[in-house]
Design a protein around this motif. Structure first.
Motif, short mmCIF file in Angstrom:
data_model
loop_
_atom_site.label_atom_id
_atom_site.label_comp_id
_atom_site.label_asym_id
_atom_site.label_seq_id
_atom_site.Cartn_x
_atom_site.Cartn_y
_atom_site.Cartn_z
N TYR A 294 0.83 -1.21 0.00
CA TYR A 294 0.00 0.00 0.00
C TYR A 294 0.87 1.26 0.00
O TYR A 294 0.53 2.25 -0.66
N VAL A 295 1.99 1.22 0.73
CA VAL A 295 2.90 2.37 0.75
C VAL A 295 3.53 2.57 -0.62
O VAL A 295 3.75 3.70 -1.07
N ARG A 296 3.81 1.48 -1.30
CA ARG A 296 4.45 1.55 -2.60
C ARG A 296 3.58 2.28 -3.62
O ARG A 296 4.09 2.93 -4.54
N MET A 297 2.26 2.20 -3.50
CA MET A 297 1.37 2.87 -4.45
C MET A 297 1.58 4.38 -4.44
O MET A 297 1.41 5.03 -5.49
N VAL A 298 1.95 4.94 -3.30
CA VAL A 298 2.10 6.38 -3.20
C VAL A 298 3.17 6.88 -4.15
O VAL A 298 3.03 7.95 -4.76
N GLY A 299 4.24 6.12 -4.33
CA GLY A 299 5.32 6.53 -5.21
C GLY A 299 5.30 5.90 -6.58
O GLY A 299 6.26 6.07 -7.35
N ASP A 300 4.22 5.21 -6.92
CA ASP A 300 4.11 4.54 -8.22
C ASP A 300 3.41 5.47 -9.20
O ASP A 300 2.19 5.66 -9.14
N SER A 301 4.17 6.04 -10.12
CA SER A 301 3.59 7.00 -11.07
C SER A 301 2.58 6.34 -12.00
O SER A 301 1.57 6.96 -12.38
N TRP B 109 -0.83 6.09 -10.30
CA TRP B 109 -1.58 7.34 -10.31
C TRP B 109 -2.07 7.66 -11.71
O TRP B 109 -3.16 8.23 -11.89
N TYR C 254 1.01 -7.08 -4.78
CA TYR C 254 0.74 -5.69 -5.13
C TYR C 254 -0.59 -5.56 -5.86
O TYR C 254 -1.36 -4.62 -5.61
N VAL D 290 -7.87 -1.40 -2.87
CA VAL D 290 -8.00 0.05 -2.98
C VAL D 290 -9.14 0.41 -3.92
O VAL D 290 -9.95 1.30 -3.65
#
Length: 310
Positions: A64-71, A74, A276, A283
């Motif tokens: 879940y944390v990895r999604m924040v930095g996955d362009s 987004w 992932y 989500v």
């Protein structure tokens, strides 16, 4: 009930219960195996590093944390929300307008209704390849007719700005099902209400706003929720339109056509990042649940039911 009859009654009730469970067992077992277990398993996998070939390793909230930095995450989410925000109003508006057109007492009315509904029974894969041909910038019929009208002829599947409109065109092609549902709802509106409104001098917009719209508002709520869920989970249309080879899709120029479900699929089966992908699925579920609850909460202001009018 006499005391000597009660045991027989209990045995009969128990027998009826067991017989009912026996008939329902295929659905109960099927639901447990193919719905309940996968849902619970995906929840567990979302906290692991799992590639389908090795045992899952617990990683906590890393996915879940990895999604924040996955362009790309987004980008896929933005594309999906864009399609949803634009596609849902278009679908509802065209469906209502088309249902009114199909309700006109003209010659050949059954044929027109059948032709409008026909695309919905075409397999989506067949429709996808058909639209790849229609939207081809060199020999596609869409650009051919645009040229006849002296309108711009975009490269639908090659230019980033035209990828999502191409997806919307393919989605709106199967709008006949929604039209038929609205047609059935419109035909249930009492004719005497329209006649009374015409006598009072109400125009077509007033008749629609104060008679048709309140009457079909429960159907509209259903259609909005179903359409929102469909667009949030959109996969087949962008996948087929951007397919480069069998079981592989590029996501369009600059990934302008990659959807959330498409990126989820790539993580699960192309990159073998099942943990992932499971986290992405949850989500998406939470986003869908939140939007659905908001729609249901706000529907009290604009949805009118027959019991409220009695």
């Amino acid at each position: 009930m006499p005391a000597d009859v009660r045991p027989l009654h209990k045995r009969g009730a128990r027998r009826q219960t067991l017989l009912g469970l026996a008939f329902a067992s295929p659905f109960i077992i099927g639901g447990a195996v193919f719905i309940v277990y996968p849902v619970l398993a995906s929840a567990g996998y979302s906290f692991t590093d799992f590639n389908l070939f090795q045992s899952p390793t617990f990683v906590g909230l890393d996915n879940y944390v990895r999604m924040v930095g996955d362009s790309t995450f987004w980008k896929s989410l933005a594309n999906t929300l864009f399609l949803t925000v634009l596609g849902v109003p278009l679908t509802i508006g065209i469906a209502i307008a088309g249902a009114h057109a199909l309700n006109f007492p003209v010659r050949g009315q059954p044929l027109y209704r059948a032709l409008v509904y026909l695309p919905t029974i075409v397999p989506v894969v067949v429709g996808g390849y058909l639209w790849r041909w229609l939207l081809n910038s060199q020999y596609g019929f869409v650009n051919y007719f645009l040229g006849l009208l002296h309108l711009p002829q975009p490269a639908w599947l090659e230019e980033p700005d035209w990828g999502k409109p191409a997806i919307l065109l393919m989605c709106l092609w199967t709008i006949g099902g929604s039209m038929v549902i609205y047609l059935a709802a419109i035909k249930e509106v009492p004719r005497e209400l329209y006649e009374a409104a015409e006598i009072d001098g109400a125009g077509w917009w007033a008749r629609f706003r104060y008679i048709t719209w309140p009457t079909v508002s429960p159907i509209t709520l259903f259609q909005i929720i179903v359409t929102v869920i469909a667009y949030l989970q959109i996969f087949t249309q962008p996948y087929l339109l951007t397919q480069t080879r069998l079981n592989a899709a590029s996501g369009g120029p600059g990934q302008s056509m990659i959807s959330y479900a498409m990126y989820l699929f790539q993580n699960a089966f192309d990159f073998l990042k099942m943990g992932y992908a499971s986290a992405m699925a949850w989500v998406l579920f939470l986003i869908t649940l939140a939007i659905t609850l908001i729609l249901l909460k706000t529907s009290k202001r604009w949805v009118h039911y027959d019991s409220e009018r009695d």
